[in-house]
Design a protein around this motif. Structure first.
Motif, short mmCIF file in Angstrom:
data_model
loop_
_atom_site.label_atom_id
_atom_site.label_comp_id
_atom_site.label_asym_id
_atom_site.label_seq_id
_atom_site.Cartn_x
_atom_site.Cartn_y
_atom_site.Cartn_z
N LEU B 115 44.75 -47.91 -33.31
CA LEU B 115 43.50 -47.61 -33.95
C LEU B 115 42.37 -48.44 -33.81
O LEU B 115 42.16 -49.61 -34.26
N THR B 116 41.54 -48.13 -33.02
CA THR B 116 40.32 -48.88 -32.51
C THR B 116 39.30 -48.67 -33.73
O THR B 116 38.72 -47.44 -33.77
N PRO B 117 38.73 -49.65 -34.33
CA PRO B 117 37.67 -49.45 -35.00
C PRO B 117 36.29 -49.02 -34.50
O PRO B 117 36.07 -49.62 -33.60
N ASN B 118 35.73 -47.92 -34.97
CA ASN B 118 34.63 -47.39 -34.35
C ASN B 118 33.29 -47.86 -34.95
O ASN B 118 32.77 -47.17 -35.80
N ASN B 119 32.77 -49.17 -34.57
CA ASN B 119 31.94 -49.70 -35.12
C ASN B 119 30.53 -49.30 -34.97
O ASN B 119 29.76 -49.20 -35.84
N THR B 120 30.50 -48.34 -33.64
CA THR B 120 29.24 -47.77 -33.41
C THR B 120 28.77 -46.52 -34.56
O THR B 120 28.06 -46.64 -35.31
N LEU B 121 29.99 -45.95 -34.85
CA LEU B 121 29.84 -44.82 -35.87
C LEU B 121 29.76 -45.46 -37.13
O LEU B 121 28.84 -44.56 -38.03
N TYR B 122 30.28 -46.38 -37.49
CA TYR B 122 30.22 -47.16 -38.88
C TYR B 122 28.86 -47.47 -38.96
O TYR B 122 27.94 -47.23 -40.13
N GLN B 123 28.06 -47.83 -37.97
CA GLN B 123 26.76 -48.42 -38.21
C GLN B 123 25.70 -47.27 -38.48
O GLN B 123 24.90 -47.32 -39.14
N LEU B 124 26.09 -46.15 -37.62
CA LEU B 124 25.32 -45.04 -37.84
C LEU B 124 25.36 -44.48 -39.23
O LEU B 124 24.63 -43.81 -39.77
#
Lengths: 382, 446
Positions: B115-124
């Motif tokens: 499970l790869t944390p989706n940092n980009t989406l999180y920031q958005l």
């Protein structure tokens, strides 16, 4: 041959007639349609309840008021009122001096007695002389007499009209040769309404398009055979019933019953009439200003209907409390006299003082609004 | 290994409604940290704050790419599967924990459980919600300021201007809690109450009431509103108003009654009850039935007001209405009828209405135990008044079988006792055999 000619002539005459009949019927239909849109209001109430004053106010507010000629036509009435008032007071003082033990306070002074007799004689005539400065002086002298003032304080036993104070105060002005009555003078003038008077008016000024048309009827307040003609008013939009609430301590001329009890009976009677089953009822509790003055001095319980009244406070609060009590009594009476299937009638109570034009205007605006909403409701649009 | 090619079709990325986050708009809005982006482009917010904002905002217009396909809620910790689909971490863990080894949206078998944390989406997501939050806070403050302004305007204007001011104030108060507090703190309640009186027009009255129902009223304000002339104004709107205005009146009256200092006398008005009954019986607006009946129930609790309710003929009207109401409403109506039946006038009115007994009998063993309790109580009151006459009607209506069912059912003891008492009362006039035949009993019960 001859008969053919004859029948042709007849034919022409007939077609003329038919055309005329059709035209008349057409006109009748058009006028009836127009009539339907006119909302009819009926003013009811016992005598001296202020109906005609309301009538005059509506005339002043929504029609063109009174023109000069109409105003002048009231001068004889106003003068008559003055003579009648002074006569009632003078005769009253004689009556009271006989029935009270401390009769001395009702004894008019000797100089004034002569004036009194003379004025009383004038007052009993059918036609009155124009007020001259001499007569005015005499009236004022008599008015200043202590006995007369004492009599005035017992006015609940006599039929002293409310306009008394107002007219006596303005005597100088009223007796001027070039006197033209003001609107207020006309509002105070008391004349018994005979027959039926009506005016047609439209309350909406700003938005002329939605102008509803009202026709207001004033039928006199005498105790005549109402039941014979009241049904002619079936289908009126609303009955405006005027009740003078200050009269709770006054007795009637004719038969010694209490004014307010008479009003109560009349109200009950009107409510039960089958012709008013669907009619809206607007109850105007009138002469509120006089009620305000009186209620702190004369307890409500002197009237049988209000015998269970308990004063709760004093001053302004007490006036409100007393008014609410009277209002509740009328409400109870209304619901007692209304059968369950009529319970959906519009019924609202308004506090009025018919002599106050602004108040009447405000009140009528509310009445108009209620009737309008009722129409919308019945048309299913609400 | 077969590689799944993500379809470029619209709406595939992250959920059903097709609202893909448009890049141009995102840049303009500053969500991507572009120019003038709400001043929060670089802030890293705690997960806790994000949760708080999401909850407070409670928006329904969240971009679909921010929504977890499993829970349909905004994601606070987005993680991406090997298939390229992103989910809320806790949700996808639950899914995998249940033993599934597939991607929930594509149905593919997973070749890799990372499970790869989706940092980009999180920031958005954080930035977008922060922006919305700041905007909302600003609006609230604006609302507060605007509410103050409106209150001072209200003190000055009359006529049409007054009505417009009231309308705007009412909107503000119903949408913003800050406006509500502002109005209450600045004496707005007293000001609004002062507008109710004998000469209040419908337009003003209905707006004032619509505003007041949204505010918390202190005991003093409630007492102030209970003055006769103000109650009359409310009753007028209850009589003449639109359905919404009427519902507001009902709510307001309920609030006013819910006070220690409440005196039943202040609402002892025939007009009020007539208006209420009209609301309850209005077939065109069934949404008024429940609130109306609830208020009537609250009123019938007070002894002194029962006579008034009976005086306007409400008892037979309620009885006739009962068969057409939904269960909740029936319960309320029955409560009121039982309260009325505790007075002698009420008993008489109910007895005089021919539909009382049949309606009550029909209700036995239907709907709920509470209804049974009310119905039994009413039947007892009425039948005791004129046992011979009423038992006849009751038996004809089939009361006997129903009562037996009650006695044998799982109802509480008191009800069973009442049912037995009523049964005895009804059977007094019949011989045993006749009565049993009237019961239409099956052989087993026999």
């Amino acid at each position: 041959m001859g008969s053919v000619c004859c029948s042709q002539q007849h034919g022409r005459a007939d077609s003329d007639e038919i055309e005329q009949t059709a035209e008349i019927e057409d006109r009748i239909e058009r006028e009836s349609k127009a009539e339907e849109h006119i909302q009819k209001l009926l003013l009811l109430g016992s005598s001296d309840s202020g109906k005609s004053t309301i009538f005059k106010q509506i005339k002043l507010l929504f029609q063109n008021g009174f023109d000069d000629a109409e105003l002048k036509s009231y001068i004889p009435v106003i003068h008559a009122n003055i003579y009648q008032t002074i006569k009632i007071l003078f005769d009253g003082s004689k009556e009271l001096s006989q029935s009270f033990s401390d009769s001395s306070r009702f004894h008019v002074s000797d100089e004034n007695k002569e004036i009194g007799e003379r004025l009383s004689e004038i007052g009993s005539r059918l036609e009155f002389p124009y007020l001259t400065p001499e007569i005015v002086e005499e009236i004022e002298t008599l008015w200043q007499d202590n006995a007369i003032q004492e009599t005035l304080s017992c006015s609940n036993k006599l039929q002293v009209p409310h306009c008394a104070h107002y007219y006596i105060e303005n005597l100088q002005r009223l007796s001027n040769p070039g006197y033209v009555p003001t609107k207020e003078d006309v509002l105070y003038a008391r004349v018994r309404t005979t027959g039926v008077v009506e005016i047609q008016f439209s309350p909406v000024r700003e938005n002329k398009r939605s102008g509803e048309v009202y026709r207001l009827f004033d039928v006199g307040g005498q105790r005549n055979e109402k039941r014979k003609w009241i049904h002619l008013f079936e289908g009126v939009t609303a009955v405006i019933f005027c009740a003078a609430i200050n009269e709770y301590d006054q007795t009637l001329l004719e038969n010694e019953t209490n004014h307010l009890m008479e009003t109560k009976e009349l109200f009950e009677w009107v409510l039960k009439q089958p012709c008013f089953e669907k009619t809206s009822f607007m109850l105007f509790l009138n002469k509120f200003d006089l009620f305000e003055e009186k209620v702190l001095k004369v307890p409500l319980n002197v009237c049988d209907w209000f015998k269970d009244y308990q004063p709760a406070s004093s001053g302004k609060q007490e006036i409100e409390h007393a008014y609410e009590f009277v209002k509740k009594k009328f409400e109870e009476l209304y619901f007692r006299s209304t059968s369950p299937d009529c319970v959906d009638r519009v019924f609202k109570i308004y506090r009025t003082n018919a002599l106050d034009q602004k108040l009447v205007k405000k009140t009528f605006k509310l009445v108009h609004e209620t009737l309008r909403r009722r129409n919308l409701f019945e048309a299913g649009l609400l | 290994m077969p590689m799944f090619q993500p379809s470029k079709k619209n709406g595939f990325l992250g959920g059903g409604d097709g609202r893909v986050l448009d890049l141009d708009t995102a840049v303009k809005d500053g969500v991507l940290g572009g120019v003038g982006g709400g001043g929060l482009g670089t802030g890293v917010l705690e997960k806790l704050d994000l949760n708080k904002m999401i909850e407070e905002l409670n928006l329904s217009t969240v971009p679909s790419v921010f929504i977890c396909p499993i829970s349909l809620e905004p994601m606070t910790d987005p993680v991406t599967l090997c298939t390229g689909q992103t989910y809320e971490k806790s949700n996808i863990l639950k899914w995998l924990g249940m033993g599934h080894y597939t991607c929930p949206t594509t149905m593919q078998e997973l070749w890799d459980d990372m499970l790869t944390p989706n940092n980009t989406l999180y920031q958005l997501i954080c930035t977008w919600f922060s922006q919305q939050y700041v905007q909302m806070k600003k609006r609230s403050e604006n609302a507060q300021g605007r509410a103050s302004e409106l209150l001072s305007t209200l003190k000055r204007v009359k006529g049409q201007a007054r009505i417009q001011t009231l309308k705007e104030l009412q909107q503000l108060v119903s949408n913003h809690s800050t406006a509500r507090t502002a109005v209450v703190d600045e004496g707005g309640v007293a000001l609004l109450s002062s507008l109710l009186g004998p000469f209040t027009s419908y337009a003003v009255g209905s707006e004032v009431i619509a505003t007041l129902v949204n505010l918390t009223l202190c005991s003093e304000s409630k007492a102030n509103l209970m003055q006769p002339s103000k109650v009359s104004a409310v009753v007028d709107v209850l009589n003449e108003g639109s359905i919404d205005a009427k519902l507001n009146c009902v709510r307001l009256i309920e609030t006013l009654m819910d006070d220690k200092g409440f005196r039943a006398e202040s609402i002892s008005s025939h007009s009020l009850l007539v208006a209420l009954m009209r609301l309850i019986r209005d077939k065109r607006h069934p949404n008024g039935h429940l609130p109306g009946l609830a208020l009537l129930k609250s009123i019938s609790i007070h002894n002194e007001l029962r006579t008034l309710i009976l005086n306007i003929g409400a008892a037979p009207q309620l009885v006739e209405l009962v068969p057409f109401l939904n269960p909740e409403c029936i319960e309320l109506a029955l409560f009121t009828l039982e309260a009325l039946s505790s007075t002698s006038q009420g008993k008489q009115a109910l007895k005089d209405c021919p539909k009382t007994i049949p309606t009550m009998v029909k209700l036995l063993m239907r709907i709920s135990e509470i209804c049974i309790a009310h119905a039994l109580s009413i039947l007892l009151s009425v039948c005791k008044l004129a046992p011979e006459e009423c038992s006849l009607v009751a038996v004809e209506a089939g009361i006997a079988a129903k009562l037996l069912l009650v006695i044998q059912s799982g109802c509480n003891q008191i009800l069973k006792q009442q049912a037995a008492e009523l049964l005895k009362l009804c059977s007094l006039n019949y011989s045993d055999t006749m009565f049993l035949s009237k019961c239409k009993l099956t052989r087993t019960i026999h």
